[in-house]
Enzyme design. Structure first.
Site, PDB file in Angstrom:
ATOM      1  N   THR A  89       0.815  -1.216   0.000  1.00  0.00           N
ATOM      2  CA  THR A  89       0.000   0.000   0.000  1.00  0.00           C
ATOM      3  C   THR A  89       0.846   1.263   0.000  1.00  0.00           C
ATOM      4  O   THR A  89       0.293   2.366   0.079  1.00  0.00           O
ATOM      5  CB  THR A  89      -0.954   0.024   1.214  1.00  0.00           C
ATOM      6  OG1 THR A  89      -0.186  -0.075   2.423  1.00  0.00           O
ATOM      7  CG2 THR A  89      -1.959  -1.109   1.136  1.00  0.00           C
ATOM      8  N   UNK A  90       2.160   1.112  -0.094  1.00  0.00           N
ATOM      9  CA  UNK A  90       3.045   2.278  -0.198  1.00  0.00           C
ATOM     10  C   UNK A  90       3.280   2.556  -1.684  1.00  0.00           C
ATOM     11  O   UNK A  90       3.999   1.798  -2.347  1.00  0.00           O
ATOM     12  CB  UNK A  90       4.365   2.013   0.514  1.00  0.00           C
TER      13      UNK A  90
END
Length: 257
Positions: A125-126
Protein backbone atom coordinates in the site's frame (compact mmCIF):
# COMPACT_ATOMS: atom_id res chain seq x y z
CA UNK A 1 9.73 3.09 35.40
CA UNK A 2 13.46 3.66 34.97
CA UNK A 3 15.08 6.89 33.85
CA UNK A 4 15.66 5.73 30.23
CA UNK A 5 12.00 4.75 29.88
CA UNK A 6 10.88 8.06 31.38
CA UNK A 7 13.13 9.93 28.96
CA UNK A 8 11.63 7.97 26.06
CA UNK A 9 8.10 8.90 27.08
CA UNK A 10 9.09 12.56 27.43
CA UNK A 11 10.46 12.44 23.87
CA UNK A 12 7.22 10.85 22.70
CA UNK A 13 5.21 13.60 24.38
CA UNK A 14 7.26 16.30 22.66
CA UNK A 15 6.81 14.58 19.29
CA UNK A 16 3.07 14.20 19.93
CA UNK A 17 2.77 17.94 20.51
CA UNK A 18 4.90 18.74 17.46
CA UNK A 19 2.83 16.54 15.14
CA UNK A 20 -0.43 17.85 16.60
CA UNK A 21 0.71 21.42 15.95
CA UNK A 22 1.86 20.60 12.41
CA UNK A 23 -1.46 18.96 11.57
CA UNK A 24 -3.50 21.78 13.12
CA UNK A 25 -1.57 24.43 11.20
CA UNK A 26 -1.78 22.38 8.01
CA UNK A 27 -5.53 21.96 8.41
CA UNK A 28 -6.03 25.69 8.88
CA UNK A 29 -3.85 26.54 5.89
CA UNK A 30 -5.65 23.98 3.72
CA UNK A 31 -8.96 25.60 4.66
CA UNK A 32 -7.78 29.16 4.04
CA UNK A 33 -5.47 28.60 1.07
CA UNK A 34 -6.47 25.28 -0.54
CA UNK A 35 -4.82 26.02 -3.89
CA UNK A 36 -1.43 26.93 -2.44
CA UNK A 37 -1.38 24.01 -0.03
CA UNK A 38 -2.32 21.60 -2.81
CA UNK A 39 0.53 22.89 -4.98
CA UNK A 40 2.94 22.51 -2.06
CA UNK A 41 1.87 18.90 -1.49
CA UNK A 42 2.10 18.14 -5.21
CA UNK A 43 5.63 19.58 -5.25
CA UNK A 44 6.59 17.15 -2.49
CA UNK A 45 4.89 14.40 -4.46
CA UNK A 46 7.18 15.08 -7.41
CA UNK A 47 10.12 13.91 -5.31
CA UNK A 48 8.53 10.55 -4.54
CA UNK A 49 7.07 10.11 -8.01
CA UNK A 50 3.57 10.20 -6.50
CA UNK A 51 2.58 13.20 -8.61
CA UNK A 52 3.63 11.25 -11.73
CA UNK A 53 2.13 7.94 -10.67
CA UNK A 54 -0.45 6.99 -13.34
CA UNK A 55 -2.47 5.05 -10.77
CA UNK A 56 -3.30 8.12 -8.70
CA UNK A 57 -4.93 11.43 -9.51
CA UNK A 58 -4.18 14.28 -7.07
CA UNK A 59 -7.71 14.04 -5.67
CA UNK A 60 -6.97 10.43 -4.67
CA UNK A 61 -4.38 11.42 -2.08
CA UNK A 62 -3.87 15.18 -1.59
CA UNK A 63 -7.11 15.72 0.42
CA UNK A 64 -6.03 13.03 2.92
CA UNK A 65 -3.23 15.22 4.28
CA UNK A 66 -3.79 16.62 7.79
CA UNK A 67 -6.66 14.20 8.48
CA UNK A 68 -6.87 12.32 11.79
CA UNK A 69 -5.58 9.20 10.00
CA UNK A 70 -2.64 11.23 8.68
CA UNK A 71 -1.93 12.44 12.22
CA UNK A 72 -1.79 8.93 13.72
CA UNK A 73 0.39 7.56 10.94
CA UNK A 74 2.91 10.41 11.07
CA UNK A 75 2.99 10.11 14.86
CA UNK A 76 3.68 6.38 14.59
CA UNK A 77 6.55 6.99 12.15
CA UNK A 78 8.11 9.70 14.33
CA UNK A 79 7.78 7.60 17.47
CA UNK A 80 9.28 4.62 15.70
CA UNK A 81 12.39 6.59 14.82
CA UNK A 82 13.11 6.88 18.53
CA UNK A 83 13.68 3.09 18.48
CA UNK A 84 16.20 3.26 15.62
CA UNK A 85 19.19 1.01 16.37
CA UNK A 86 20.57 0.71 12.83
CA UNK A 87 23.59 3.01 12.77
CA UNK A 88 25.84 3.52 9.78
CA UNK A 89 29.01 1.51 10.36
CA UNK A 90 27.47 -0.36 13.28
CA UNK A 91 26.25 -3.92 13.56
CA UNK A 92 22.96 -4.53 11.77
CA UNK A 93 20.17 -5.59 14.15
CA UNK A 94 19.68 -9.33 13.70
CA UNK A 95 15.90 -9.26 13.93
CA UNK A 96 13.57 -12.21 13.65
CA UNK A 97 11.62 -12.34 10.39
CA UNK A 98 9.19 -14.90 9.02
CA UNK A 99 9.40 -16.65 5.65
CA UNK A 100 6.23 -16.93 3.58
CA UNK A 101 6.21 -20.63 4.49
CA UNK A 102 5.79 -19.62 8.14
CA UNK A 103 9.32 -20.57 9.19
CA UNK A 104 11.08 -18.11 11.47
CA UNK A 105 14.62 -16.98 10.70
CA UNK A 106 16.90 -14.00 11.28
CA UNK A 107 18.12 -11.27 8.96
CA UNK A 108 21.71 -12.43 9.34
CA UNK A 109 20.74 -15.84 7.96
CA UNK A 110 20.68 -14.20 4.53
CA UNK A 111 24.25 -12.89 4.75
CA UNK A 112 26.64 -14.95 2.63
CA UNK A 113 30.27 -14.33 3.50
CA UNK A 114 31.48 -10.93 2.36
CA UNK A 115 28.72 -10.45 -0.23
CA UNK A 116 26.64 -7.30 0.40
CA UNK A 117 23.05 -7.87 1.48
CA UNK A 118 20.47 -5.29 0.40
CA UNK A 119 17.44 -4.93 2.67
CA UNK A 120 14.31 -3.46 1.10
CA UNK A 121 11.56 -2.60 3.60
CA UNK A 122 8.08 -1.74 2.37
CA UNK A 123 4.48 -2.77 1.76
CA UNK A 124 2.03 -3.02 -1.12
CA UNK A 125 0.00 0.00 0.00
CA UNK A 126 3.05 2.28 -0.20
CA UNK A 127 2.75 3.82 -3.69
CA UNK A 128 6.40 4.81 -4.07
CA UNK A 129 7.55 1.33 -2.99
CA UNK A 130 5.55 -0.24 -5.84
CA UNK A 131 6.32 2.55 -8.31
CA UNK A 132 10.07 1.96 -7.86
CA UNK A 133 9.81 -1.82 -7.60
CA UNK A 134 11.09 -2.29 -11.15
CA UNK A 135 14.16 -0.22 -10.28
CA UNK A 136 14.81 -2.57 -7.39
CA UNK A 137 14.35 -5.61 -9.63
CA UNK A 138 16.95 -4.24 -12.03
CA UNK A 139 19.37 -4.02 -9.11
CA UNK A 140 18.71 -7.69 -8.35
CA UNK A 141 19.34 -8.62 -11.98
CA UNK A 142 22.46 -6.51 -12.37
CA UNK A 143 24.17 -7.59 -9.14
CA UNK A 144 22.87 -11.14 -8.74
CA UNK A 145 26.37 -12.59 -9.04
CA UNK A 146 27.96 -10.34 -6.43
CA UNK A 147 25.27 -9.31 -3.92
CA UNK A 148 22.18 -10.68 -2.19
CA UNK A 149 18.78 -9.07 -1.72
CA UNK A 150 15.98 -9.43 0.81
CA UNK A 151 12.54 -7.82 0.86
CA UNK A 152 11.13 -7.39 4.37
CA UNK A 153 7.38 -6.80 4.25
CA UNK A 154 6.33 -4.51 7.10
CA UNK A 155 3.06 -3.01 8.28
CA UNK A 156 0.96 -1.27 5.64
CA UNK A 157 1.71 2.36 4.89
CA UNK A 158 -1.77 3.21 3.61
CA UNK A 159 -4.10 0.49 4.81
CA UNK A 160 -7.76 0.84 3.91
CA UNK A 161 -8.59 1.22 7.61
CA UNK A 162 -5.77 3.69 8.22
CA UNK A 163 -4.37 6.63 6.24
CA UNK A 164 -5.94 5.39 3.02
CA UNK A 165 -5.60 6.69 -0.53
CA UNK A 166 -8.35 6.23 -3.11
CA UNK A 167 -7.58 3.78 -5.95
CA UNK A 168 -4.81 2.17 -3.89
CA UNK A 169 -4.20 -1.53 -3.23
CA UNK A 170 -6.99 -2.73 -0.92
CA UNK A 171 -5.29 -4.14 2.19
CA UNK A 172 -6.32 -3.44 5.75
CA UNK A 173 -3.96 -3.28 8.73
CA UNK A 174 -2.60 -6.72 9.56
CA UNK A 175 -4.30 -8.29 12.54
CA UNK A 176 -2.36 -11.54 12.43
CA UNK A 177 0.83 -12.95 10.99
CA UNK A 178 -1.24 -14.88 8.46
CA UNK A 179 -2.72 -11.62 7.14
CA UNK A 180 0.76 -10.12 6.83
CA UNK A 181 2.02 -13.16 4.94
CA UNK A 182 -1.03 -13.03 2.67
CA UNK A 183 -0.32 -9.37 1.87
CA UNK A 184 3.35 -10.12 1.20
CA UNK A 185 2.40 -12.86 -1.25
CA UNK A 186 0.91 -10.19 -3.51
CA UNK A 187 4.47 -9.12 -4.28
CA UNK A 188 5.19 -12.51 -5.81
CA UNK A 189 3.04 -11.56 -8.80
CA UNK A 190 5.65 -8.88 -9.54
CA UNK A 191 8.45 -11.48 -9.70
CA UNK A 192 10.79 -9.94 -7.11
CA UNK A 193 13.56 -12.48 -7.93
CA UNK A 194 14.80 -12.43 -4.35
CA UNK A 195 13.51 -13.81 -1.02
CA UNK A 196 10.51 -12.12 0.59
CA UNK A 197 9.99 -12.33 4.35
CA UNK A 198 7.66 -10.53 6.73
CA UNK A 199 8.26 -8.60 9.90
CA UNK A 200 6.93 -10.02 13.15
CA UNK A 201 3.63 -8.73 14.50
CA UNK A 202 5.67 -6.88 17.12
CA UNK A 203 7.19 -4.95 14.18
CA UNK A 204 10.67 -5.57 15.54
CA UNK A 205 12.67 -5.04 12.35
CA UNK A 206 10.54 -2.07 11.31
CA UNK A 207 11.25 -0.41 14.66
CA UNK A 208 14.95 -1.20 15.01
CA UNK A 209 15.63 -0.18 11.40
CA UNK A 210 13.18 2.77 11.54
CA UNK A 211 11.85 1.43 8.26
CA UNK A 212 8.26 2.70 8.13
CA UNK A 213 6.93 3.41 5.52
CA UNK A 214 9.86 2.18 3.37
CA UNK A 215 13.64 2.16 3.54
CA UNK A 216 16.75 0.65 1.98
CA UNK A 217 19.89 -0.65 3.68
CA UNK A 218 23.06 -2.39 2.57
CA UNK A 219 24.81 -4.75 5.00
CA UNK A 220 28.25 -6.27 4.52
CA UNK A 221 29.71 -8.79 6.96
CA UNK A 222 27.09 -7.82 9.52
CA UNK A 223 27.76 -4.08 9.43
CA UNK A 224 25.63 -1.35 7.88
CA UNK A 225 27.51 0.26 5.01
CA UNK A 226 24.52 2.13 3.59
CA UNK A 227 21.52 3.54 5.43
CA UNK A 228 19.03 5.08 3.06
CA UNK A 229 16.97 7.98 4.24
CA UNK A 230 13.39 7.27 5.22
CA UNK A 231 10.75 7.06 2.52
CA UNK A 232 8.70 8.05 0.79
CA UNK A 233 10.52 11.32 0.06
CA UNK A 234 14.02 9.83 0.12
CA UNK A 235 13.49 6.22 -0.98
CA UNK A 236 15.97 5.84 -3.85
CA UNK A 237 17.07 2.45 -5.25
CA UNK A 238 19.58 4.22 -7.53
CA UNK A 239 21.59 5.23 -4.46
CA UNK A 240 21.94 1.52 -3.70
CA UNK A 241 23.26 0.95 -7.21
CA UNK A 242 26.07 3.43 -6.59
CA UNK A 243 26.93 1.71 -3.29
CA UNK A 244 26.97 -1.76 -4.86
CA UNK A 245 29.10 -0.61 -7.76
CA UNK A 246 31.68 0.55 -5.23
CA UNK A 247 31.47 -2.54 -3.02
CA UNK A 248 31.32 -5.12 -5.78
CA UNK A 249 33.95 -3.74 -8.13
CA UNK A 250 37.30 -5.47 -7.52
CA UNK A 251 40.25 -3.14 -6.95
CA UNK A 252 42.24 -2.48 -10.07
CA UNK A 253 45.61 -4.18 -10.20
CA UNK A 254 48.44 -1.74 -10.69
CA UNK A 255 51.41 -3.51 -12.28
CA UNK A 256 54.72 -3.01 -10.55
CA UNK A 257 57.44 -1.33 -12.53
Amino acid sequence: MGLPQLWLWLKRLVIFLQVALEVAVGKVLMTLFPGRVKQSILAMGQKTGMARNPRFAPDNWVPTFFSIQYFWFVLKVRWQRLEDRAEFGGLAPNCTVVCLSGQKCNIWDFIQGSRPLVLNFGSCTUPSFLLKFDQFKRLVDDFASTADFLIIYIEEAHATDGWAFKNNVDIRQHRSLQERVRAARLLLARSPQCPVVVDTMQNQSSQLYAALPERLYVIQEGRICYKGKAGPWNYNPEEVRAVLEKLCTPPRHVPQL
